[in-house]
Motif scaffolding. Structure first.
Motif, PDB file in Angstrom:
ATOM      1  N   GLU A 264      26.006  28.630  48.403  1.00 19.60           N
ATOM      2  CA  GLU A 264      27.019  27.618  48.717  1.00 19.60           C
ATOM      3  C   GLU A 264      28.137  28.345  48.609  1.00 19.60           C
ATOM      4  O   GLU A 264      28.564  29.100  47.544  1.00 19.60           O
ATOM      5  CB  GLU A 264      26.680  26.644  47.747  1.00 19.60           C
ATOM      6  CG  GLU A 264      25.568  25.789  48.001  1.00 19.60           C
ATOM      7  CD  GLU A 264      25.259  24.650  46.642  1.00 19.60           C
ATOM      8  OE1 GLU A 264      26.405  24.516  46.101  1.00 19.60           O
ATOM      9  OE2 GLU A 264      24.329  23.932  46.649  1.00 19.60           O
ATOM     10  N   PRO A 265      29.405  28.120  49.693  1.00 16.12           N
ATOM     11  CA  PRO A 265      30.532  28.486  49.721  1.00 16.12           C
ATOM     12  C   PRO A 265      31.300  27.822  48.394  1.00 16.12           C
ATOM     13  O   PRO A 265      31.034  26.669  48.090  1.00 16.12           O
ATOM     14  CB  PRO A 265      31.091  28.182  50.845  1.00 16.12           C
ATOM     15  CG  PRO A 265      30.242  27.023  51.344  1.00 16.12           C
ATOM     16  CD  PRO A 265      28.830  27.141  50.705  1.00 16.12           C
ATOM     17  N   GLU A 266      32.034  28.847  47.850  1.00 14.91           N
ATOM     18  CA  GLU A 266      32.811  28.258  46.495  1.00 14.91           C
ATOM     19  C   GLU A 266      33.884  27.306  47.232  1.00 14.91           C
ATOM     20  O   GLU A 266      34.609  27.561  48.409  1.00 14.91           O
ATOM     21  CB  GLU A 266      33.590  29.485  46.104  1.00 14.91           C
ATOM     22  CG  GLU A 266      32.551  30.383  45.229  1.00 14.91           C
ATOM     23  CD  GLU A 266      33.247  31.487  44.507  1.00 14.91           C
ATOM     24  OE1 GLU A 266      34.462  31.716  44.738  1.00 14.91           O
ATOM     25  OE2 GLU A 266      32.439  32.246  43.916  1.00 14.91           O
ATOM     26  N   PRO A 267      34.220  26.339  46.720  1.00 14.29           N
ATOM     27  CA  PRO A 267      35.323  25.333  47.176  1.00 14.29           C
ATOM     28  C   PRO A 267      36.624  26.250  47.021  1.00 14.29           C
ATOM     29  O   PRO A 267      36.896  26.771  46.064  1.00 14.29           O
ATOM     30  CB  PRO A 267      35.336  24.186  46.157  1.00 14.29           C
ATOM     31  CG  PRO A 267      34.509  24.692  44.958  1.00 14.29           C
ATOM     32  CD  PRO A 267      33.517  25.825  45.245  1.00 14.29           C
ATOM     33  N   GLU A 268      37.638  25.958  47.826  1.00 18.72           N
ATOM     34  CA  GLU A 268      38.871  26.443  47.997  1.00 18.72           C
ATOM     35  C   GLU A 268      39.715  25.693  47.042  1.00 18.72           C
ATOM     36  O   GLU A 268      39.696  24.560  46.895  1.00 18.72           O
ATOM     37  CB  GLU A 268      39.363  26.249  49.272  1.00 18.72           C
ATOM     38  CG  GLU A 268      38.532  27.247  50.353  1.00 18.72           C
ATOM     39  CD  GLU A 268      39.053  27.030  51.844  1.00 18.72           C
ATOM     40  OE1 GLU A 268      40.150  26.112  51.721  1.00 18.72           O
ATOM     41  OE2 GLU A 268      38.629  27.556  52.884  1.00 18.72           O
ATOM     42  N   LEU A 269      40.685  26.461  46.201  1.00 22.04           N
ATOM     43  CA  LEU A 269      41.373  25.980  45.201  1.00 22.04           C
ATOM     44  C   LEU A 269      42.702  25.575  46.059  1.00 22.04           C
ATOM     45  O   LEU A 269      43.277  26.095  46.828  1.00 22.04           O
ATOM     46  CB  LEU A 269      41.923  26.987  44.290  1.00 22.04           C
ATOM     47  CG  LEU A 269      40.815  27.379  43.438  1.00 22.04           C
ATOM     48  CD1 LEU A 269      41.008  28.782  42.728  1.00 22.04           C
ATOM     49  CD2 LEU A 269      39.751  26.587  42.629  1.00 22.04           C
ATOM     50  N   GLU A 270      43.035  24.336  45.780  1.00 24.80           N
ATOM     51  CA  GLU A 270      44.134  23.428  46.406  1.00 24.80           C
ATOM     52  C   GLU A 270      45.437  24.193  45.828  1.00 24.80           C
ATOM     53  O   GLU A 270      45.453  24.541  44.484  1.00 24.80           O
ATOM     54  CB  GLU A 270      44.034  21.845  46.070  1.00 24.80           C
ATOM     55  CG  GLU A 270      43.102  21.172  46.553  1.00 24.80           C
ATOM     56  CD  GLU A 270      42.994  19.827  46.520  1.00 24.80           C
ATOM     57  OE1 GLU A 270      43.954  19.480  45.672  1.00 24.80           O
ATOM     58  OE2 GLU A 270      42.072  19.339  46.914  1.00 24.80           O
ATOM     59  N   PRO A 271      46.450  24.225  46.464  1.00 23.76           N
ATOM     60  CA  PRO A 271      47.489  24.886  46.179  1.00 23.76           C
ATOM     61  C   PRO A 271      48.492  24.008  45.205  1.00 23.76           C
ATOM     62  O   PRO A 271      48.173  22.790  45.183  1.00 23.76           O
ATOM     63  CB  PRO A 271      48.472  25.281  47.421  1.00 23.76           C
ATOM     64  CG  PRO A 271      47.910  24.208  48.289  1.00 23.76           C
ATOM     65  CD  PRO A 271      46.346  23.983  48.094  1.00 23.76           C
ATOM     66  N   ALA A 272      48.880  24.624  44.149  1.00 21.04           N
ATOM     67  CA  ALA A 272      49.712  23.615  43.224  1.00 21.04           C
ATOM     68  C   ALA A 272      50.826  22.860  43.819  1.00 21.04           C
ATOM     69  O   ALA A 272      51.403  23.457  44.986  1.00 21.04           O
ATOM     70  CB  ALA A 272      50.232  24.744  42.011  1.00 21.04           C
ATOM     71  N   PRO A 273      50.924  21.873  43.548  1.00 21.79           N
ATOM     72  CA  PRO A 273      51.937  20.912  44.318  1.00 21.79           C
ATOM     73  C   PRO A 273      53.411  21.482  43.950  1.00 21.79           C
ATOM     74  O   PRO A 273      53.712  21.992  42.607  1.00 21.79           O
ATOM     75  CB  PRO A 273      51.715  19.311  43.429  1.00 21.79           C
ATOM     76  CG  PRO A 273      50.890  19.703  42.393  1.00 21.79           C
ATOM     77  CD  PRO A 273      50.029  20.865  42.659  1.00 21.79           C
TER      78      PRO A 273
END
Length: 420
Positions: free
Chosen positions: A195-204
């Protein structure tokens, strides 16, 4: 008519011959110039290139190294007899012979082909003795690695220079190979793809508002931008802001709006500390009203009340609690400039502030905030509010929604003419 020819007649002297004949005098200036021009045009002898120094190959160095630590074994023959042998100066001189060296096989020769230049280097098997010192063993390993890498590069160059001939295609597909020695059965289930690793959302991005009581505004703004944040330059409440910097809490629009929206209300020293650290630090130690903010100056009175409200609503809004004006539909009967200010405050706290104008007819109104002295109500609007039993309160009650816990009831704070 026949004219007799003198035998062995002398050739008259030219300008050049006259100069070469002894006693004939000097050359004329014109002849001298022509002679030197001819001489200068002759090709000069080129200097022979200096002979290059012959370097000792790595195989010879290895043979000498082995001979140094194996006094009984004869020195292997050298391919370069003109080079004088030199002893390797190592840290320890040990009489223990080295381990047997791996000889060069067919695969180790250039291109994997046995050639006359392929040399099998072996050493006589010495009598049992203690192991080599660590320094000697390390030197042997480095020499072997250098020789192996050199031979590998030669073999790779030979392979690259040899054209590859594609194998002929078979007339028919080969049958699958049998597996007589296998036990069990073939696994026909498809392999599970990871399973592909979830992409980390950039910090706001942190957006800062600065209160009017903040000193050194230009320096603080420059630090915020350098750290990767943004600055809200307007004098009004910015709904996109995430932080408010103030030297002390006060009843300004930015302060009350930040409390209602659950924004961070911080001391300006937070920016200086973050600049020293090279990144934005956690805000808790610099938040007004936070018990962890022991480095901030103490407050009292209304300032302490506002700071506690800022911390309480920031924590509550962060946990998903609705804002202080949730469910409130406020009728703002105040002058237009102030109406826009109070509307932004109510909206920041999850409330509604419809832009109704007199005469009022909106039956969804839950409370009316009216400035009777500056903006009186008409008799018709007053009678309509009383008939609908809508509480009419002073606008100052809006701040009590932020500081009081539990929030106030509008019916208990109605103006005298509108009390039930």
């Amino acid at each position: 008519m026949y004219f007799p020819v003198e035998r062995n007649a002398q050739t008259p002297d030219s300008a050049f011959g006259a100069a070469l004949r002894p006693g004939s005098g000097r050359m004329s200036p014109e002849a001298r110039k022509r002679l030197w021009k001819f001489v200068d045009g002759l090709p000069s002898k080129q200097a022979e290139p200096a002979p290059r120094d012959k370097h000792t190959p790595l195989s010879e160095i290895r043979n000498r190294f082995l001979a140094q630590f194996n006094g009984d074994a004869p020195t292997p023959p050298s391919e370069h007899p003109t080079v004088a042998p030199r002893k390797l100066q190592l840290q320890d001189q040990c009489e223990t012979p080295p381990a047997k060296m791996a000889k060069l096989t067919q695969d180790q020769s250039p291109g994997g082909v046995t050639t006359p230049s392929t040399i099998a280097v072996t050493t006589p098997k010495p009598a049992p003795s203690p192991a080599l010192p660590a320094a000697v063993d390390a030197q042997l390993q480095r020499l072997s690695a250098a020789l192996t890498g050199r031979l590998s590069s030669q073999r790779r160059r030979h392979r690259d220079s040899t054209p590859t001939v594609p194998a002929p295609l078979p007339d028919s597909e080969p049958a699958p190979e049998s597996q007589p020695n296998t036990v069990g059965w073939d696994d026909t289930t498809p392999a599970q793809q990871p399973e592909p690793e979830p992409e980390l959302e950039p910090a706001p991005i942190k957006r800062f508002m600065l209160s009017s009581n903040v000193d050194n505004r230009e320096e603080i703004i420059a630090m915020i931008v350098q750290l990767g944040g943004e600055v809200c330059e307007g004098a009004e409440l910015d709904p996109e802001a995430s932080h408010l910097l103030c030297a002390a809490p006060g009843r300004s629009e930015k302060m009350l709006g930040s409390i209602a929206a659950g924004r961070w209300v911080l001391h300006p020293v937070y920016i200086a500390k973050s600049r020293a650290a090279g990144q934005f630090l956690p805000e808790e130690e610099y938040e007004w009203g936070n018990p962890l903010a022991t480095c901030l100056p103490p407050l009292s009175g209304a300032e302490r009340t506002l700071s506690r409200a800022a911390y309480r609503w920031r924590s509550a809004r962060g946990a998903g609690t609705p804002g202080p004006f949730h469910g409130v539909v406020a009728l703002l009967h105040v002058p237009p400039p102030r109406r826009r200010l109070l509307a932004r405050l109510v909206t920041a706290g999850d409330g509604q502030a419809p832009e109704d104008e007199p005469p009022y007819t909106n039956e969804n109104i839950t409370v009316c905030f009216a400035d009777i002295k500056r903006y009186p109500l008409s008799d018709r609007d007053s009678a309509w509010l009383i008939s609908k039993r809508i509480p009419v309160c002073a606008p100052v009650l809006l701040s009590s929604y932020l500081t009081d816990d539990p929030p106030p009831k509008p019916e208990d704070h109605c103006l005298p003419d509108f009390r039930p």
